[in-house]
Design a protein around this motif. Structure first.
Motif, PDB file in Angstrom:
ATOM      1  N   ALA A   1      -5.671   6.569  -1.097  1.00 11.89           N
ATOM      2  CA  ALA A   1      -6.140   5.326  -0.476  1.00 11.89           C
ATOM      3  C   ALA A   1      -7.579   5.049  -0.917  1.00 11.89           C
ATOM      4  O   ALA A   1      -8.374   5.966  -1.098  1.00 11.89           O
TER       5      ALA A   1
ATOM      6  N   GLN B   1      -8.985   0.015  12.558  1.00 15.01           N
ATOM      7  CA  GLN B   1      -8.024   0.793  13.331  1.00 15.01           C
ATOM      8  C   GLN B   1      -8.774   1.716  14.280  1.00 15.01           C
ATOM      9  O   GLN B   1      -9.859   2.201  13.935  1.00 15.01           O
TER      10      GLN B   1
ATOM     11  N   GLY C   1       0.782  -1.232   0.000  1.00 12.89           N
ATOM     12  CA  GLY C   1       0.000   0.000   0.000  1.00 12.89           C
ATOM     13  C   GLY C   1       0.809   1.275   0.000  1.00 12.89           C
ATOM     14  O   GLY C   1       0.253   2.366   0.064  1.00 12.89           O
TER      15      GLY C   1
ATOM     16  N   SER D   1      -0.904   0.121   9.880  1.00 17.88           N
ATOM     17  CA  SER D   1      -1.541   0.726   8.708  1.00 17.88           C
ATOM     18  C   SER D   1      -0.789   1.987   8.325  1.00 17.88           C
ATOM     19  O   SER D   1       0.064   2.471   9.079  1.00 17.88           O
TER      20      SER D   1
ATOM     21  N   TRP E   1     -10.562   5.200   3.552  1.00 16.19           N
ATOM     22  CA  TRP E   1      -9.894   5.990   4.605  1.00 16.19           C
ATOM     23  C   TRP E   1     -10.917   6.374   5.633  1.00 16.19           C
ATOM     24  O   TRP E   1     -12.016   6.757   5.246  1.00 16.19           O
TER      25      TRP E   1
ATOM     26  N   PRO F   1      -8.170   3.627   7.414  1.00 17.64           N
ATOM     27  CA  PRO F   1      -8.021   2.185   7.199  1.00 17.64           C
ATOM     28  C   PRO F   1      -8.916   1.414   8.165  1.00 17.64           C
ATOM     29  O   PRO F   1      -9.019   1.799   9.338  1.00 17.64           O
TER      30      PRO F   1
END
Ligand code: HEM
Ligand SMILES: [Cu+2]
Lengths: 569, 196
Positions: B53, B61, A254, B132, B56, B58
């Motif tokens: 991303a 979390q 990522g 992450s 979002w 992630p």
């Protein structure tokens, strides 16, 4: 009339107390700007020898692949990668920066501004010590398991982020730490330079009376400090990727490897102007003195330099045209890149205009300065082909790029340094260099330099890729023409390196029995020439006062053709 | 560097030019330029990562503690105000700067302690450097700021001790002000970019 409160610094002679300092204090632990300048100068020259030796080894391998290189042995692919990576990094971070900015900056700024030292002398000493530490750290990376880092001076991840890819588990991190330490050293130096230039000028010295080389070093320092932050940010992220298993730049988890390229080149492109500007400044000092002419358009040069500095922050993605960036973005960066060649070209024209109608003496420093203009022009012009994204798609990562930036960096780091060194040598050491040896060295070096890199423009256009240790593996690159050109380049490199022995011989002999230099052998206007040669600790018994700008040569109606800055009338 | 307001043995004869601002302040301002660019580098990297991303924040979390940190932010800003007051007091009558300086140091230290508590809870909740991209950037940027606060606090304590011993050069005080105000001012920006 109130006297201004001034700092008394430890290490400076306070009244009624004067002892001869020991060797250690005088040369290794000194806060004197001239001693620190010499430390930077000689360390930088030593590093140039190391970087030059590396280039000798890999050029031998390129010309005669697979054969044992004298003084080294067989060049394995890993060794080849390590050599080119560290050659580039050393020449930029450990030669160009310390010599052009730190050595000349430290030496010239206080002397040309008419003060006794930098405003933060201890910070200055610390700067050199951290720099020296960075050298030690870099060298240590050559001896750890896996050897020195080989992922190119640009450190692109994922190659640089994963020990499994680059096979240098320790070297990769030590390399970045060394570069980071070097940045800290220059941060401290830059703070000193800018503050000194703004706060410690001689009375009467207005902004437009500052010699161009000082301005250039100050602008370069500001640019360095404004551009280095993002790279340090990237370097921290890269070290985290390497050691703490984060994935900032790892695309398989990522991360974004292109992000590194942005952070690197946001610094990397301004950096080329950081080293360019001091060299341009040195050339201004030399050509005005040896053409006995006023610098043409002082203010234009100054504002051009500032404009270049600002613009140079907007061109970085020309290094990434084929890295998968948006083609619309590529267009924008093409335009900015072509724009920035305008101020650069303008500076060259200003210098030519300065020479026009002057009474020129072809002394060694002048030859270096003139050859700077000639060779840098080639570098700048070829940059335009690379800046146009259309042609760059073909030329990117070929030897054409390599020849381009050597036609810019070589004039800057080597020719500019020799111009400055031969010009200020009488001031620095109190003796003259031998002119004949100086000219032999000049002609050998300059002819050999062109002999190295002109052929490489050709191999580049023929499609020769950079960073390939052995071209025999690629049939289309393995033909008599390209091999012949490679051999020519290597032979000239060896000539160029050998020519440097003439220089070192000249320096050593002149230091011992060169003609003694008076205060102002070149009949120059700037303040450093009013101090003794070499200047004592504290520079002057009585600090000078300034009455005019630095380039009053050949003023009509005066008996002398120069008019020093410190002479009242 | 020992600084006295005696005339320099050589400079003493001179009149004329005086400095635009004390060397210490000027030097610190240049340093702050480099620091601003350092934080700008980190924050723009974070912004690029966040924009590109697919999801979002992630998933899986812990949420960043927006409210508690707003409170911490207020404390740090208050410390900046105390520093401004200290600066003004210093220029009027140096010894009177001692009290607001202590307040600035105290509030700054409180900020560090509260942020430390926050990290403790987040690590417990599963947000780590490697869990992450959010975790990685969070600890990197907030941690860098934390280190700055701690280092700057050290400088403030040094300034305060010199003041207590009777002589604090204006250059040192000015440099401390510039550094502390930078460290305070950059934080609301980081809070906005990272927590919100
Ligand atoms: C100030 C002097 C200059 C220096 C020291 C310099 C240095 C460099 C370096 C080191 C690289 C290659 C980096 C790498 O790929 O490893 C490079 C590439 C490039 N330079 Fe220059 N350069 C200078 C001036 C210019 C000018 C004036 C222009 C354009 C007007 C220019 C345009 C480019 C472009 C477009 C590339 C990218 C080529 C590619 O990778 O495909 N440069 N330069
Ligand atoms: Cu560039």
């Amino acid at each position: 009339m109130a006297t201004r409160p001034v700092e008394i610094r430890e290490g400076h002679d306070t009244p009624g107390h004067h002892e001869e300092p020991s060797f250690f204090v005088k040369y290794l632990w000194s806060t004197d700007h001239k001693v620190i300048a010499m430390q930077y100068l000689f360390t930088g020259m030593f590093m140039a020898l190391v970087g030059g030796f590396f280039s000798y080894v890999f050029r031998m391998q390129l010309a005669w692949p697979g054969e044992s290189v004298p003084l080294w042995g067989l060049v394995t692919p890993a060794a080849y990668n390590m050599l080119i990576t560290n050659h580039g990094a050393i020449m930029i971070f450990w030669v160009a920066m310390p010599v052009l900015i730190a050595a000349f900056g430290n030496y010239l700024i206080p002397l040309m501004l008419g003060c006794d030292d930098m405003v933060f002398p201890k910070l200055n000493r610390l700067s050199y010590q951290i720099f020296l530490l960075s050298v030690v750290v870099l060298f240590s990376s050559f001896f750890v398991t896996g050897g020195g880092f080989g992922g190119a001076w640009t450190m692109y991840p994922p190659l640089s982020g994963e020990a499994a890819y680059n096979n240098t588990p320790a070297g990769q991190t030590i390399f970045i730490v060394a570069v980071a330490l070097e940045f800290v050293a220059f941060l401290l130096g830059g703070i000193n330079f800018v503050t000194t230039a703004m706060n410690s000028r001689a009375p009467g010295m207005k902004l437009y009376d500052i010699p161009m080389v000082v301005w250039m070093i100050v602008i370069a320092s500001i640019m360095f400090m404004a551009s280095v932050g993002p790279l340090v940010a990237g370097a921290v992220m890269l070290i985290f990727d390497q050691t703490l298993n984060t994935a900032f730049f790892d695309p398989t988890r990522g991360g974004d490897p292109i992000l590194w390229q942005h952070l690197f080149w946001f610094f990397g492109h301004p950096e080329v102007y950081v080293v360019l500007l001091p060299a341009v400044g040195i050339v201004a000092e030399v050509i005005t003195v040896f053409a006995r002419k006023k610098l043409f358009a002082y203010k234009t040069v100054l504002y051009t330099a500032i404009a270049t500095g600002v613009l140079s922050f907007t061109v970085w993605a020309h290094h990434q045209f084929i890295a998968g960036i948006d083609p619309r973005m590529a267009n924008i960066f093409t335009v900015t890149t072509l724009l920035i060649s305008i101020p650069i070209a303008e500076m060259m024209f200003v210098y030519i205009a300065t020479l026009y109608g002057g009474s020129i003496t072809f002394s060694t420093p002048m030859l270096w300065a003139l050859s700077f203009i000639a060779t840098f022009l080639v570098g700048g012009v070829t940059g335009i082909f690379l800046g146009a994204s259309g042609s760059d798609i073909y030329l990117h990562d070929t030897y054409f790029v390599l020849a381009h930036f050597h036609y810019t960096f070589y004039p800057i780091a080597i020719i500019g340094t020799f111009a400055g060194f031969t010009f200020w040598f009488p001031k620095m050491f109190g003796r003259h260099l031998n002119e004949t040896l100086g000219k032999i060295h000049f002609w050998l070096t300059i002819i050999a330099f062109n002999g190295i890199f002109l052929p490489l423009f050709v191999t580049g256009v023929l499609g020769d890729n950079r960073r390939i240790p052995n071209h025999q593996v690629y049939p289309e690159l393995d033909n008599p023409l390209m091999n012949g050109l490679r051999e020519v380049a290597t032979v000239f490199l060896v000539v160029m390196l050998l020519a440097q022995f003439v220089f070192f011989y000249n320096v050593v002999v002149s230091l011992v029995r060169g003609k003694k230099a008076e205060k102002n052998p070149w009949k120059s206007n700037t303040l450093e020439w009013t101090a003794d040669s070499p200047p004592p600790h504290g520079n002057w018994k009585e600090l000078p006062t300034v009455y005019r700008g630095p380039y009053e040569y050949g003023v009509p109606g005066r008996s002398e053709d120069y008019w020093p800055q410190n002479v009242p009338n | 560097m020992s600084v006295h307001t005696l005339p320099h043995p050589r400079h003493g004869v001179r009149t004329g030019r005086s400095a635009v601002m004390p060397n210490g302040v000027f030097g610190m301002l240049i340093f702050v330029v480099a620091e601003v660019m350092l934080f700008a580098g980190f924050v723009s990297a974070f912004t690029i990562m966040r924009r590109s991303a697919l999801v979002w924040p992630p998933p899986g979390q812990p949420r960043l503690p927006v409210e508690e940190t707003a409170f911490n932010t207020a404390i740090l800003v208050a410390s900046g105000v105390a520093m401004l007051l200290a600066g003004r007091a210093f220029r009027r009558h140096a010894p009177s700067a001692s009290r607001p300086l202590v307040a600035a140091i105290g509030l700054g230290a409180t900020f560090v302690v509260l942020q430390g508590r926050e990290w403790w809870m987040l690590i417990g909740g599963g947000l780590t450097l490697t869990s992450s991209a959010l975790g990685a950037f969070f600890y990197l940027i907030v941690g860098l700021h934390g280190l700055h606060v701690i280092a700057a606090l050290g400088f403030l304590v040094y300034a305060w001790r010199r003041l207590a011993r009777g002589f604090l050069p204006p250059g040192v005080m000015g440099a401390a002000e510039v550094l502390w105000l930078f460290v305070v001012a950059v934080w609301p920006f980081l809070y906005w970019r990272i927590y919100l």
